[in-house]
Design a protein around this motif. Structure first.
Motif, PDB file in Angstrom:
ATOM      1  N   GLN A   1       7.373  -3.223  13.529  1.00 29.84           N
ATOM      2  CA  GLN A   1       6.843  -4.547  13.855  1.00 29.84           C
ATOM      3  C   GLN A   1       7.976  -5.431  14.350  1.00 29.84           C
ATOM      4  O   GLN A   1       9.038  -5.505  13.724  1.00 29.84           O
ATOM      5  N   VAL A   2       7.767  -6.104  15.461  1.00 27.04           N
ATOM      6  CA  VAL A   2       8.742  -7.087  15.920  1.00 27.04           C
ATOM      7  C   VAL A   2       8.578  -8.329  15.046  1.00 27.04           C
ATOM      8  O   VAL A   2       7.532  -8.991  15.071  1.00 27.04           O
ATOM      9  N   VAL A   3       9.599  -8.623  14.255  1.00 21.80           N
ATOM     10  CA  VAL A   3       9.506  -9.758  13.327  1.00 21.80           C
ATOM     11  C   VAL A   3      10.310 -10.968  13.810  1.00 21.80           C
ATOM     12  O   VAL A   3      10.228 -12.036  13.229  1.00 21.80           O
ATOM     13  N   TRP A   4      11.094 -10.771  14.867  1.00 22.53           N
ATOM     14  CA  TRP A   4      11.834 -11.893  15.459  1.00 22.53           C
ATOM     15  C   TRP A   4      11.903 -11.684  16.959  1.00 22.53           C
ATOM     16  O   TRP A   4      12.254 -10.598  17.425  1.00 22.53           O
ATOM     17  N   ASP A   5      11.553 -12.706  17.710  1.00 24.76           N
ATOM     18  CA  ASP A   5      11.537 -12.646  19.172  1.00 24.76           C
ATOM     19  C   ASP A   5      12.073 -13.975  19.672  1.00 24.76           C
ATOM     20  O   ASP A   5      11.327 -14.928  19.866  1.00 24.76           O
ATOM     21  N   ARG A   6      13.396 -14.032  19.850  1.00 26.99           N
ATOM     22  CA  ARG A   6      14.070 -15.308  20.115  1.00 26.99           C
ATOM     23  C   ARG A   6      13.545 -15.998  21.374  1.00 26.99           C
ATOM     24  O   ARG A   6      13.409 -17.227  21.405  1.00 26.99           O
ATOM     25  N   ASN A   7      13.254 -15.219  22.403  1.00 26.69           N
ATOM     26  CA  ASN A   7      12.860 -15.798  23.682  1.00 26.69           C
ATOM     27  C   ASN A   7      11.361 -15.712  23.958  1.00 26.69           C
ATOM     28  O   ASN A   7      10.921 -16.023  25.061  1.00 26.69           O
ATOM     29  N   GLY A   8      10.595 -15.270  22.959  1.00 27.37           N
ATOM     30  CA  GLY A   8       9.151 -15.185  23.148  1.00 27.37           C
ATOM     31  C   GLY A   8       8.734 -14.144  24.171  1.00 27.37           C
ATOM     32  O   GLY A   8       7.687 -14.280  24.815  1.00 27.37           O
ATOM     33  N   GLU A   9       9.532 -13.086  24.311  1.00 24.97           N
ATOM     34  CA  GLU A   9       9.253 -12.062  25.315  1.00 24.97           C
ATOM     35  C   GLU A   9       7.935 -11.352  25.073  1.00 24.97           C
ATOM     36  O   GLU A   9       7.272 -10.901  26.012  1.00 24.97           O
ATOM     37  N   LEU A  10       7.567 -11.210  23.805  1.00 23.41           N
ATOM     38  CA  LEU A  10       6.386 -10.424  23.463  1.00 23.41           C
ATOM     39  C   LEU A  10       5.238 -11.288  22.949  1.00 23.41           C
ATOM     40  O   LEU A  10       4.317 -10.794  22.301  1.00 23.41           O
ATOM     41  N   SER A  11       5.301 -12.562  23.251  1.00 20.19           N
ATOM     42  CA  SER A  11       4.196 -13.455  22.876  1.00 20.19           C
ATOM     43  C   SER A  11       2.923 -13.004  23.580  1.00 20.19           C
ATOM     44  O   SER A  11       2.950 -12.481  24.697  1.00 20.19           O
ATOM     45  N   ASN A  12       1.811 -13.194  22.901  1.00 16.90           N
ATOM     46  CA  ASN A  12       0.499 -12.831  23.441  1.00 16.90           C
ATOM     47  C   ASN A  12       0.347 -11.340  23.712  1.00 16.90           C
ATOM     48  O   ASN A  12      -0.382 -10.917  24.600  1.00 16.90           O
ATOM     49  N   THR A  13       1.104 -10.530  22.940  1.00 18.66           N
ATOM     50  CA  THR A  13       0.950  -9.081  22.980  1.00 18.66           C
ATOM     51  C   THR A  13       0.749  -8.599  21.542  1.00 18.66           C
ATOM     52  O   THR A  13       0.973  -9.359  20.586  1.00 18.66           O
ATOM     53  N   PRO A  14       0.352  -7.330  21.356  1.00 16.68           N
ATOM     54  CA  PRO A  14       0.202  -6.821  19.982  1.00 16.68           C
ATOM     55  C   PRO A  14       1.501  -6.865  19.180  1.00 16.68           C
ATOM     56  O   PRO A  14       1.469  -6.772  17.951  1.00 16.68           O
ATOM     57  N   LEU A  15       2.639  -7.006  19.853  1.00 13.27           N
ATOM     58  CA  LEU A  15       3.934  -7.033  19.162  1.00 13.27           C
ATOM     59  C   LEU A  15       4.431  -8.451  18.908  1.00 13.27           C
ATOM     60  O   LEU A  15       5.597  -8.643  18.550  1.00 13.27           O
ATOM     61  N   GLN A  16       3.595  -9.436  19.080  1.00 14.91           N
ATOM     62  CA  GLN A  16       4.026 -10.821  18.878  1.00 14.91           C
ATOM     63  C   GLN A  16       4.621 -11.001  17.491  1.00 14.91           C
ATOM     64  O   GLN A  16       4.039 -10.603  16.483  1.00 14.91           O
ATOM     65  N   ALA A  17       5.806 -11.608  17.444  1.00 13.78           N
ATOM     66  CA  ALA A  17       6.522 -11.784  16.178  1.00 13.78           C
ATOM     67  C   ALA A  17       5.860 -12.856  15.321  1.00 13.78           C
ATOM     68  O   ALA A  17       5.328 -13.840  15.845  1.00 13.78           O
ATOM     69  N   PRO A  18       5.901 -12.698  13.998  1.00 15.08           N
ATOM     70  CA  PRO A  18       5.284 -13.688  13.108  1.00 15.08           C
ATOM     71  C   PRO A  18       6.086 -14.976  12.992  1.00 15.08           C
ATOM     72  O   PRO A  18       5.553 -15.984  12.550  1.00 15.08           O
ATOM     73  N   LEU A  19       7.373 -14.927  13.354  1.00  8.88           N
ATOM     74  CA  LEU A  19       8.221 -16.107  13.216  1.00  8.88           C
ATOM     75  C   LEU A  19       8.321 -16.859  14.535  1.00  8.88           C
ATOM     76  O   LEU A  19       8.526 -16.261  15.592  1.00  8.88           O
ATOM     77  N   ASN A  20       8.194 -18.161  14.471  1.00  9.55           N
ATOM     78  CA  ASN A  20       8.379 -19.025  15.631  1.00  9.55           C
ATOM     79  C   ASN A  20       9.825 -19.512  15.630  1.00  9.55           C
ATOM     80  O   ASN A  20      10.235 -20.212  14.700  1.00  9.55           O
ATOM     81  N   PRO A  21      10.606 -19.154  16.655  1.00  9.74           N
ATOM     82  CA  PRO A  21      12.018 -19.561  16.660  1.00  9.74           C
ATOM     83  C   PRO A  21      12.229 -21.054  16.481  1.00  9.74           C
ATOM     84  O   PRO A  21      13.238 -21.482  15.920  1.00  9.74           O
ATOM     85  N   ASP A  22      11.278 -21.872  16.920  1.00 10.82           N
ATOM     86  CA  ASP A  22      11.440 -23.327  16.796  1.00 10.82           C
ATOM     87  C   ASP A  22      11.386 -23.783  15.346  1.00 10.82           C
ATOM     88  O   ASP A  22      11.822 -24.891  15.014  1.00 10.82           O
ATOM     89  N   ASN A  23      10.840 -22.921  14.465  1.00  6.44           N
ATOM     90  CA  ASN A  23      10.670 -23.316  13.064  1.00  6.44           C
ATOM     91  C   ASN A  23      11.687 -22.681  12.126  1.00  6.44           C
ATOM     92  O   ASN A  23      11.573 -22.833  10.905  1.00  6.44           O
TER      93      ASN A  23
END
Length: 589
Positions: A560-582
């Motif tokens: 599972q992708v749990v961190w995605d600093r640049n939102g590369e996988l947003s809106n995909t099945p691999l979307q990370a649970p953490l929002n970098p802004d938070n």
């Protein structure tokens, strides 16, 4: 497009390894990466396939084809450097974060002066007139000594005497309290020292001075209301989020009680534990009271067990700290004829309890700052191996600040992990306080290289809040022995290790330290699909000044992708649970 052959390091074996189990195709294929696997049989790869949270293929892009169908998601790694996730083997997020969420005092400075501590206390007292206790962090004992000020109850009483005040030292080796706090805790000249610490006293009257060292300050905590449950939950949640954002996939939260385990379970049950946690139960009331210690050790600890949380470890404080001259040395302290420091347990107690914990399969994490303390610990483990057999649980020597040369081979012989904390070997003013133990010991301080050269396992624990929770700071310093923020030729004590050695320290060695090396810690078929994608290649850097600020673009944990600093996988099945802004970033220097 895959990486070209010419772009990969020369002389490496890129042949694919893969599993034949299962007819199903991979869930995800990650391609076009410069993947350092930490697997000696296959050090580099350019693609991996993941199914059900496990690597099913590691090798070239072409080797992934048999594992793919129309349902397989393909992720382009864009030529980035990929390595296994990191392991921080000693940290305390609750000790720093929970006080803030509970509304406690926070001086807010890394190395505050006595004047700054005083002003912070006065400001807090004015802003919080209804708080029963003025409690928090930090003062720095070293700075008081340097300015010729006695850090004691009289200093505190001189500007605040009507309300109880308790302030932790930056090293967490002692606590400074005023007379009102001593009164409410029932501490006076007749109060005996606990075995795991001592009450500093006036040499003539025996009255407490206001400094309580090591386990003695739990006497103060026992007189205070416990830290609120919600504050502990928020502390662990935020600590986990930050560690995940820095690429940590395995960590140890050292010193827990039933309240802290309850808080961790809440986070775990909510599905918010994005890394693996080993929690170590306090053996004594070293920091705070542990009401159900014996019940936890007898079996209640298993109640908290899950795929990502276990409490199958116990934390011992064998000795104290250098700042309070309480670390236990093999020979007397400089300028002393007999004083070797404080030993919090008798040697007999140490042997019996290490043997008993070993027999029960409970990992011992032993705080050993002085070389005398680590010597006793290794002796106790040797006795445990003798009585219980050689294949017991892998124990951990915490901090290992100074080791005897003759003990270096014993880490491998006894299967004991040497854990080093960067606050000691990173050159900064606070670290310099460690030099009080004498120049003759400098060459034996923080000896990563010595343990590794003798075939032993070395790991790093940030020991946050004593040092920064950003483990990339320690990662750089272990390879340079220089201050990451200043370009100078000053080196600190000890010898640097190579990039390859440092990566192993931070990855597969950490998995060994958690007892999961067969299922995690390297990028290999059959292991948990954990990896991190970085914004730089550690093998292509001028190390000085360029590792501590590494940014982790992706953190992958069990598929599972749990961190995605640049939102590369947003809106995909691999979307990370953490929002970098938070995710809070204030831990970075």
């Amino acid at each position: 497009m895959s990486l070209s052959e010419a772009s990969l390091p020369k002389g490496k074996d890129y042949r694919s390894s893969h599993t034949g189990h299962g007819a199903g195709k991979a869930d995800t294929v990650f391609e076009n990466g410069r993947i350092y696997t930490v697997n000696p049989a296959q050090e580099w790869a350019e693609a991996v396939a993941v199914k059900d949270g496990v690597f099913v293929a590691v090798g070239r892009r072409a080797d992934m084809t048999p594992f793919m169908d129309e349902h397989t998601q393909v992720v382009d790694l864009k030529g980035r450097f990929i390595m296994p996730g990191l392991y921080d083997m000693h940290t305390h997020p609750d000790l720093t974060l929970a006080p803030g969420y509970a509304g406690y005092l926070d001086v807010g400075l890394e190395d505050p002066t006595p004047a700054q501590v005083k002003q912070s206390i006065l400001d807090y007292a004015e802003a919080n007139p209804n708080s029963e206790w003025i409690f928090g962090q930090y003062f720095v004992h070293f700075h008081f000594k340097r300015e010729g000020i006695e850090a004691d109850k009289n200093w505190l009483d001189s500007f605040i005497s009507d309300r109880p005040v308790a302030v932790h030292d930056r090293s967490w080796g002692c606590i400074l309290v005023n007379s009102k706090a001593l009164e409410l805790a029932g501490i006076d000249a007749n109060t005996p020292d606990p075995r795991n610490g001592f009450i500093e006293r006036d040499g003539i009257t025996g009255e407490p001075t206001g400094i309580l060292v090591d386990g003695a300050y739990s006497l103060i905590h026992a007189a205070m209301p416990p830290t609120p449950a919600l504050a502990l939950q928020r502390a662990y949640r935020e600590g986990i989020q930050y560690q995940t954002s820095r690429g940590v996939v395995g960590t140890k939260y050292v010193h827990v009680c039933e309240n802290r385990l309850d808080a961790l379970k809440v986070v775990d049950d909510a599905g918010e534990m994005t890394l693996r946690v080993e929690a170590a139960i306090s053996w004594q009331d070293d920091i705070f009271p542990v009401r159900r210690r014996w019940e936890l050790l007898a079996g209640e600890r298993h109640y908290y067990r899950s795929a990502r949380l276990n409490a199958n470890a116990v934390k011992f404080h064998f000795d104290g700290t250098h700042g309070s001259y309480s670390s236990y040395l093999s020979t007397p302290w400089p300028g002393q004829s007999e004083w070797r420091g404080g030993l919090n347990l008798t040697p007999e107690h140490i042997v019996d309890m290490v043997v008993d914990m070993d027999r029960r399969g409970i990992r011992v994490i032993a705080h050993c700052v002085g070389d005398g303390a680590s010597d006793l610990f290794l002796d106790a483990v040797a006795e445990a191996r003798k009585r219980n057999g050689p294949n017991g649980v892998r124990h951990q020597c915490a901090h290992s600040t100074v080791l005897l040369d003759e003990n270096l081979p014993r880490f491998k012989e006894l299967n004991v992990v040497a854990e080093f904390s960067p606050v000691g070997w990173l050159p900064e003013p606070y670290a310099r306080a460690r030099e009080v133990m004498g120049e003759e010991r400098f060459d034996r301080m923080y000896n990563f290289k010595g343990v590794l050269d003798h075939g032993g396992l070395a790991v790093m624990g940030t020991d946050w809040p004593v040092s920064t929770i950003n483990c990339w700071v320690g990662f750089e310093a272990m390879m340079t022995r220089k201050n990451p923020w200043f370009d100078n030729d000053e080196t600190f004590h000890g010898h640097a290790i190579t990039v390859e050695q440092a990566i192993r320290v931070m990855t597969i060695n950490g998995a060994h330290c958690m007892g999961i090396e067969d299922s995690a810690g390297s990028i290999e078929v059959g292991k948990s699909a954990d990896f991190i994608a970085l914004d730089r290649n550690l093998f292509e850097l001028e190390l000085q000044g360029n590792v501590h600020n590494t940014q982790v673009d992706l953190t992958m944990m069990a598929g599972q992708v749990v961190w995605d600093r640049n939102g590369e996988l947003s809106n995909t099945p691999l979307q990370a649970p953490l929002n970098p802004d938070n995710v809070t970033n204030f831990y970075d220097k």
